[in-house]
Design a protein around this motif. Structure first.
Motif, short mmCIF file in Angstrom:
data_model
loop_
_atom_site.label_atom_id
_atom_site.label_comp_id
_atom_site.label_asym_id
_atom_site.label_seq_id
_atom_site.Cartn_x
_atom_site.Cartn_y
_atom_site.Cartn_z
N ALA A 40 0.83 -1.21 0.00
CA ALA A 40 0.00 0.00 0.00
C ALA A 40 0.86 1.25 0.00
O ALA A 40 0.57 2.23 -0.71
N ALA A 41 1.95 1.21 0.78
CA ALA A 41 2.86 2.36 0.83
C ALA A 41 3.51 2.58 -0.52
O ALA A 41 3.71 3.72 -0.96
N GLY A 42 3.86 1.50 -1.20
CA GLY A 42 4.46 1.61 -2.53
C GLY A 42 3.50 2.24 -3.52
O GLY A 42 3.90 3.05 -4.36
N GLU A 43 2.22 1.86 -3.42
CA GLU A 43 1.22 2.45 -4.31
C GLU A 43 1.04 3.94 -4.02
O GLU A 43 0.89 4.75 -4.94
N THR A 44 1.08 4.29 -2.73
CA THR A 44 0.97 5.70 -2.34
C THR A 44 2.15 6.50 -2.87
O THR A 44 1.99 7.63 -3.36
N VAL A 45 3.34 5.91 -2.78
CA VAL A 45 4.54 6.58 -3.31
C VAL A 45 4.40 6.79 -4.82
O VAL A 45 4.74 7.87 -5.33
N ALA A 143 7.84 8.53 0.40
CA ALA A 143 9.02 7.72 0.06
C ALA A 143 9.81 7.37 1.32
O ALA A 143 10.32 6.25 1.46
N ALA A 144 9.89 8.32 2.24
CA ALA A 144 10.61 8.08 3.50
C ALA A 144 9.88 7.03 4.33
O ALA A 144 10.51 6.16 4.95
N GLN A 145 8.55 7.10 4.34
CA GLN A 145 7.76 6.11 5.08
C GLN A 145 7.95 4.71 4.49
O GLN A 145 8.10 3.73 5.23
N LEU A 146 7.94 4.64 3.16
CA LEU A 146 8.15 3.35 2.50
C LEU A 146 9.54 2.81 2.82
O LEU A 146 9.70 1.61 3.12
#
Length: 245
Positions: A40-45, A143-146
């Protein structure tokens, strides 16, 4: 019927415990590889980066338009100054001077229009630049969160790999202490059924989780201690501990 010492058969339970731990680790590694939070984080990025690119293109277009209008304004101003210089020099007839003044008036009007457009484009460029700064900060943040999630995943994967390596070493040492023929039988069942050996406890096969039928239990009771018996339901090797009856 295959035979193996009761002691070796009991060691199969330890071997199975190690194999179960290894399988559990392998499953955990697969779960890490498909972590829904990371996906999900990758999709958000990806979405944030797409938004950043879109606004960056808009910003570049606005800046290009502003630069173009600035060049047009400079050209008009240069022409005005040239015409004024010619009038001040007094070169040409009165008609020429009138034509130059008319041209200066027209160019001055045009310059005013260009300057108005330039101000509008400057405001647009500033507004888009502000939005670009915002979406860039958002993209950097996601990107930092991912990256943080991926670091945590990689650290966990490294821990699991180290634990697995220790278990494999322990398993290799243990398997080397058990009769090789018995280990072969165990590993064949392990490959086929996911379990190679299980305990027979109070008439219940822990390989199938089911109570054995009276006839099956009677056959097992009649078997010698060094006979290798199997679960009639799951097919795994049944290990009889001293208190199995």
């Amino acid at each position: 019927m295959a035979k193996a010492s009761p002691a070796d058969q009991l060691l199969l339970l330890d071997l199975q415990a190690l194999d179960s731990k290894i399988v559990k680790i392998d499953r955990a590694v697969k779960v890490l590889a498909s972590d829904p939070e990371i996906i999900a984080a990758g999709e958000t990025v990806a979405e944030a980066e797409a938004a950043r690119r879109e606004v960056a293109e808009e910003s570049a277009a606005a800046q290009h338009a502003l630069t173009d209008i600035e060049h047009q304004t400079e050209k008009v101003q240069t022409r005005i100054e040239k015409d004024r210089a010619q009038i001040e020099a007094g070169r040409g007839t009165a008609r020429d001077m009138m034509a130059l003044q008319h041209e200066i008036d027209s160019l001055t009007l045009k310059r005013g229009e260009l300057e108005t457009t330039e101000l509008e484009l400057m405001e647009t460029a500033e507004e888009v630049a502000g939005r670009l700064e915002g979406v860039t900060a958002s993209a950097d943040g996601t990107a930092a969160q991912l990256a943080q999630l991926e670091r945590a995943r990689d650290e966990k994967a490294s821990e699991l790999a180290a634990e697995r390596a220790m278990l494999v070493t322990e398993r290799t040492e243990l398997a080397g202490r058990i009769d090789s023929t018995l280990v072969g039988m165990y590993e064949k069942r392990l490959a086929q059924r996911g379990i190679g050996a299980a305990r027979l406890f109070h008439g219940t096969s822990e390989g199938s989780g089911m109570q054995l039928a009276a006839g099956d239990l009677a056959e097992i009771r009649a078997a010698a201690e060094d006979d290798v018996v199997s679960c009639p339901d799951s097919g795994v090797i049944l290990v009889r501990s001293p208190e199995w009856k």
